[in-house]
Scaffold this active site. Structure first.
Site, short mmCIF file in Angstrom:
data_model
loop_
_atom_site.label_atom_id
_atom_site.label_comp_id
_atom_site.label_asym_id
_atom_site.label_seq_id
_atom_site.Cartn_x
_atom_site.Cartn_y
_atom_site.Cartn_z
N PHE A 194 -67.96 54.44 -55.01
CA PHE A 194 -68.46 54.00 -53.70
C PHE A 194 -67.88 54.93 -52.64
CE2 PHE A 194 -70.26 49.84 -52.00
CZ PHE A 194 -71.30 49.81 -52.89
N GLN A 206 -69.85 48.87 -37.62
CA GLN A 206 -70.24 49.81 -38.68
C GLN A 206 -71.74 50.01 -38.72
OE1 GLN A 206 -69.69 49.03 -43.17
NE2 GLN A 206 -68.38 50.77 -42.66
N HIS A 243 -74.50 51.43 -41.10
CA HIS A 243 -74.67 51.83 -42.50
C HIS A 243 -75.66 52.99 -42.54
CE1 HIS A 243 -75.50 51.73 -46.75
NE2 HIS A 243 -74.55 50.83 -46.92
N LEU A 280 -81.35 46.95 -46.10
CA LEU A 280 -80.33 47.85 -46.64
C LEU A 280 -80.75 48.47 -47.98
CD1 LEU A 280 -77.27 48.74 -46.36
CD2 LEU A 280 -76.80 46.92 -47.99
N GLU A 336 -75.17 51.35 -50.76
CA GLU A 336 -74.39 52.56 -51.01
C GLU A 336 -74.35 52.87 -52.51
OE1 GLU A 336 -71.08 53.22 -48.31
OE2 GLU A 336 -69.80 53.07 -50.08
N ARG A 345 -68.67 55.66 -44.49
CA ARG A 345 -69.96 55.37 -43.85
C ARG A 345 -70.07 55.96 -42.45
NH1 ARG A 345 -70.68 49.17 -46.02
NH2 ARG A 345 -71.19 49.84 -48.14
N HIS A 390 -74.48 47.22 -39.32
CA HIS A 390 -74.30 46.59 -40.62
C HIS A 390 -73.13 45.62 -40.67
CE1 HIS A 390 -74.39 46.20 -44.94
NE2 HIS A 390 -73.19 46.74 -45.08
N ARG A 416 -64.88 50.18 -42.22
CA ARG A 416 -64.70 49.47 -43.49
C ARG A 416 -65.25 50.28 -44.65
NH1 ARG A 416 -68.10 46.37 -46.83
NH2 ARG A 416 -69.82 46.25 -45.35
C1 LIG Z 1 -77.44 43.56 -46.66
C2 LIG Z 1 -75.95 43.49 -46.82
C3 LIG Z 1 -75.35 43.98 -47.96
C4 LIG Z 1 -73.97 43.92 -48.11
N1 LIG Z 1 -73.42 44.43 -49.26
C5 LIG Z 1 -72.09 44.35 -49.43
C6 LIG Z 1 -71.49 44.81 -50.64
O1 LIG Z 1 -72.15 45.25 -51.57
N2 LIG Z 1 -70.14 44.73 -50.75
C7 LIG Z 1 -69.35 44.22 -49.76
O2 LIG Z 1 -68.14 44.17 -49.92
N3 LIG Z 1 -69.92 43.76 -48.61
C8 LIG Z 1 -71.24 43.80 -48.43
N4 LIG Z 1 -71.79 43.32 -47.27
C9 LIG Z 1 -70.94 42.60 -46.32
C10 LIG Z 1 -70.61 41.21 -46.85
O3 LIG Z 1 -71.72 40.70 -47.55
C11 LIG Z 1 -70.26 40.23 -45.73
O4 LIG Z 1 -69.28 40.77 -44.88
C12 LIG Z 1 -69.70 38.92 -46.30
O5 LIG Z 1 -70.53 38.42 -47.33
C13 LIG Z 1 -69.56 37.90 -45.19
O6 LIG Z 1 -69.24 36.64 -45.73
P1 LIG Z 1 -68.86 35.45 -44.77
O7 LIG Z 1 -68.56 34.29 -45.66
O8 LIG Z 1 -67.81 35.88 -43.84
O9 LIG Z 1 -70.17 35.17 -43.89
P2 LIG Z 1 -71.70 34.85 -44.26
O10 LIG Z 1 -72.00 34.99 -45.68
O11 LIG Z 1 -72.51 35.63 -43.29
O12 LIG Z 1 -71.83 33.31 -43.92
C14 LIG Z 1 -71.81 32.81 -42.60
C15 LIG Z 1 -71.99 31.30 -42.64
O13 LIG Z 1 -71.73 30.78 -41.34
C16 LIG Z 1 -72.69 29.80 -41.03
N5 LIG Z 1 -72.78 29.72 -39.56
C17 LIG Z 1 -72.83 30.73 -38.67
N6 LIG Z 1 -72.87 30.25 -37.41
C18 LIG Z 1 -72.83 28.90 -37.53
C19 LIG Z 1 -72.84 27.83 -36.58
N7 LIG Z 1 -72.90 28.05 -35.27
N8 LIG Z 1 -72.81 26.56 -37.06
C20 LIG Z 1 -72.76 26.31 -38.38
N9 LIG Z 1 -72.75 27.29 -39.31
C21 LIG Z 1 -72.77 28.56 -38.88
C22 LIG Z 1 -73.96 30.27 -41.72
O14 LIG Z 1 -74.81 29.18 -41.93
C23 LIG Z 1 -73.39 30.83 -43.02
O15 LIG Z 1 -73.25 29.80 -43.96
C24 LIG Z 1 -73.16 43.38 -47.09
C25 LIG Z 1 -73.76 42.88 -45.95
C26 LIG Z 1 -75.12 42.97 -45.79
C27 LIG Z 1 -75.71 42.48 -44.49
#
Ligand SMILES: Cc1cc2nc3c(=O)[nH]c(=O)nc-3n(C[C@H](O)[C@H](O)[C@H](O)COP(=O)(O)OP(=O)(O)OC[C@H]3O[C@@H](n4cnc5c(N)ncnc54)[C@H](O)[C@@H]3O)c2cc1C
Length: 556
Positions: free
Chosen positions: A113, A226, A228, A238, A241, A272, A336, A371
């Site tokens: 990566f 970031q 991407h 997306l 990577e 990135r 991203h 990141r």
């Molecule tokens: C397309 C894509 C691909 C990615 N690929 C990778 C990868 O391969 N490897 C890697 O390490 N990272 C990757 N990332 C980054 C990584 O996926 C995220 O940083 C990580 O999954 C975030 O997890 P989280 O639990 O913090 O938030 P999220 O999974 O975004 O969850 C947020 C939660 O908060 C809730 N929420 C938000 N606001 C409110 C509110 N006001 N009231 C109630 N609920 C609320 C939503 O309902 C949701 O359940 C990627 C990101 C994207 C966008």
């Protein structure tokens, strides 16, 4: 009013992981999520999750790559924790039932990566987030964690400086509810949607960072966004990577692998920020293809593409009309990931007692100014677990404090203030305008004039926002109302990004100032902090923690 020991806002990987820990501690934790939890943006993660698993790799190597990737802005003690604990968490994920792709010996396969000196990204083809989030959801069911699906938190309730629960809007009825608790954990993910071109889900509007600011907590390093390098032009979808990790090239309009000029050693696998700047330079200097560059996977062959990158192939066919087996995919940089976020310690505690944060909305800080791919799923798991323990310890040693009697009424008044307006600007148009301002003024290349103009335009939008009016006055699934509530937070977050970006007069990681093109360790080995005082944003600073790795020039 409902009562729980802990209220967790967010059902993505970080929130779910924390809930499991609270449940293991015998506590009653509830998750409130504005969308159904398995639709959280974590589900879209493609490429994988990092951990030094092999004898020929080490957590120290992983830590060095992460510190270097962060352009020396990440706190090295936090990074050490992340990398040291990573193998344990991967093994635990596997025990929970996560399926990973395998190498020929049957061990968990790992791919190269960007910015990593060793192939240490574990994956399930190009659907890693999907695999992990669903396994985590099974664990929630097993641990009988209470879920409030499609409830949107509009306020974290703080009284006498301590968090006491939240107010949430139930989307199917339009009713506001009080959730009273000993502690609150924010795990609401990123804010990609403040930009026009983004890989992020519609739900990634950064609500939790805004809620935390209102609650008196601090945001850290918000200027670092970031971009991407490989997203589809029209939709921002997306192209992982992993495409480059598996051997894909980037080409300009002359057919040159231009990365050899920007990162001679590792080319497409530089970090990135480096690749995105290179692409933008190619495009701006006239060597782009219709505002894009080309991601070429053809030489990998249909078999490898189908095995390792099946989702990428179907996304490219369906959303760009290009089959990567036959043609290169036009791609460009897109917003991203949020390196900055709610300032926390290693156990998720913010500066407000009883208020915790984890995952993409938090800033521990392990990503610094940039990141590395594969480190944020890891952060969500490692620091989701740690914050789950931290918030459990807090609620075990602190009783349930009274819920302020006026909190619900105040929230209802704020919502009614929006719904009762007869006429005004369209919130959708204002949101578009905000995203346009962020794209034009706070993108890959920045300078003082562009940033201060952006800040002025944004503050004007914030003023006009006070007069937006809804066309939908209904109670059931009033999506327009939701978007207004989200927009209020997005405007705050955008301002915090711009404020930090104006202030930081240097170039580091994702933050590139054409008027200050060099990194300045003498004056800027420090984090920026943003807090709210009487409705105004204030900036502060905090020194970066350096343990083993002294800052060096970053070369790839
Ligand atoms: C397309 C894509 C691909 C990615 N690929 C990778 C990868 O391969 N490897 C890697 O390490 N990272 C990757 N990332 C980054 C990584 O996926 C995220 O940083 C990580 O999954 C975030 O997890 P989280 O639990 O913090 O938030 P999220 O999974 O975004 O969850 C947020 C939660 O908060 C809730 N929420 C938000 N606001 C409110 C509110 N006001 N009231 C109630 N609920 C609320 C939503 O309902 C949701 O359940 C990627 C990101 C994207 C966008």
């Amino acid at each position: 009013m409902v009562i729980h020991d802990i209220v967790i806002i967010g059902g993505g990987l970080a929130g779910m992981r924390a809930a499991i820990e609270a449940s293991r501690a015998g506590l009653d934790a509830a998750i409130v999520s504005k969308i159904y939890p398995v639709r959280s943006h974590s589900v879209a993660a493609q490429g994988g999750i990092n951990a030094a698993l092999k004898d020929t790799d080490s957590w120290e190597n992983h830590a060095f790559d992460t510190v270097k990737g962060s352009d020396y802005l990440g706190d090295q003690d936090a990074i050490e924790l992340l990398c040291k604990e990573a193998p344990f968490d991967i093994m635990e994920l596997e025990k929970m039932g996560a399926i990973f792709s395998r190498d020929p010996e049957g061990r968990i396969a790992q791919r190269p990566f960007g910015g990593a000196g060793y192939p240490r990204t574990c994956y399930l083809a190009d659907r890693t987030g999907h695999a992990l989030l669903h396994v985590m959801y099974e664990q929630l069911v097993k641990h009988e964690v209470v879920l409030y699906d499609e409830w949107h938190v509009v306020k974290v309730v703080v009284e006498d400086g301590t968090a006491r629960g939240v107010i949430a809007l139930e989307l199917s009825t339009g009713k506001l509810h009080r959730l009273h608790s000993k502690a609150v954990l924010i795990a609401t993910g990123g804010y990609g949607r403040v930009f026009r071109t983004t890989t992020n889900a519609l739900s990634s509007t950064g609500d939790g960072m805004g809620l935390a600011l209102d609650a008196g907590a601090e945001l850290m390093d918000m200027e670092f966004v970031q971009f991407h390098p490989t997203v589809l032009k029209r939709t921002g979808i997306l192209m992982t990577e992993g495409c480059r990790g598996e051997g894909g090239y980037l080409l300009n309009s002359k057919g040159e692998r231009f990365m050899s000029r920007y990162a001679p050693k590792v080319q497409e696998l530089a970090s990135r920020d480096v690749v995105s700047r290179a692409e933008q330079t190619e495009i701006e200097e006239g060597r782009g293809v219709d505002g894009c560059v080309l991601l070429d996977l053809r030489h990998l062959g249909a078999d490898k593409i189908n095995r390792k990158l099946p989702q990428i192939r179907s996304l490219a066919i369906n959303f760009a009309g290009v089959d990567p087996v036959e043609k290169p995919i036009p791609v460009k940089p897109g917003a991203h990931y949020s390196m900055g976020g709610i300032r926390t310690d290693f156990d998720g505690a913010t500066t407000v007692p009883g208020l915790y944060a984890a995952g993409e909305c938090a800033c521990v800080s392990v990503h610094g100014a940039n990141r590395l791919g594969g480190n944020s799923l890891l952060e969500a798991i490692v620091f989701g677990r740690r914050a789950g323990i931290g918030v459990s310890n807090f609620s075990e040693s602190n009783g349930l404090l009274p819920f302020p009697a006026t909190a619900l009424k105040e929230a209802a008044f704020e919502v009614a203030d929006i719904t009762k307006r007869d006429s005004g600007e369209s919130p959708a148009a204002l949101r578009e305008e905000m995203a346009g301002v962020m794209e034009a003024h706070s993108g890959i290349f920045r300078d003082r004039t562009r940033l201060t103009d952006g800040l002025r335009k944004l503050r004007d939008i914030r003023e006009r926002f006070k007069g937006v009016a809804l066309t939908d006055r209904g109670d059931y699934y009033n999506n327009e109302l939701l978007q207004v509530i989200e927009l209020a937070q997005m405007l705050k977050i955008s301002e915090a990004i711009l404020l930090g970006a104006v202030e930081r007069e240097e170039s580091r990681g994702s933050h590139f100032r054409t008027d200050f093109p060099l990194r300045n360790d003498k004056d800027w080995m420090k984090h920026t902090l943003v807090s709210l005082k009487d409705g105004e944003m204030k900036l502060g600073y905090k020194a970066v923690t350096v343990t083993k790795f002294q800052p060096q020039e970053r070369k790839y």
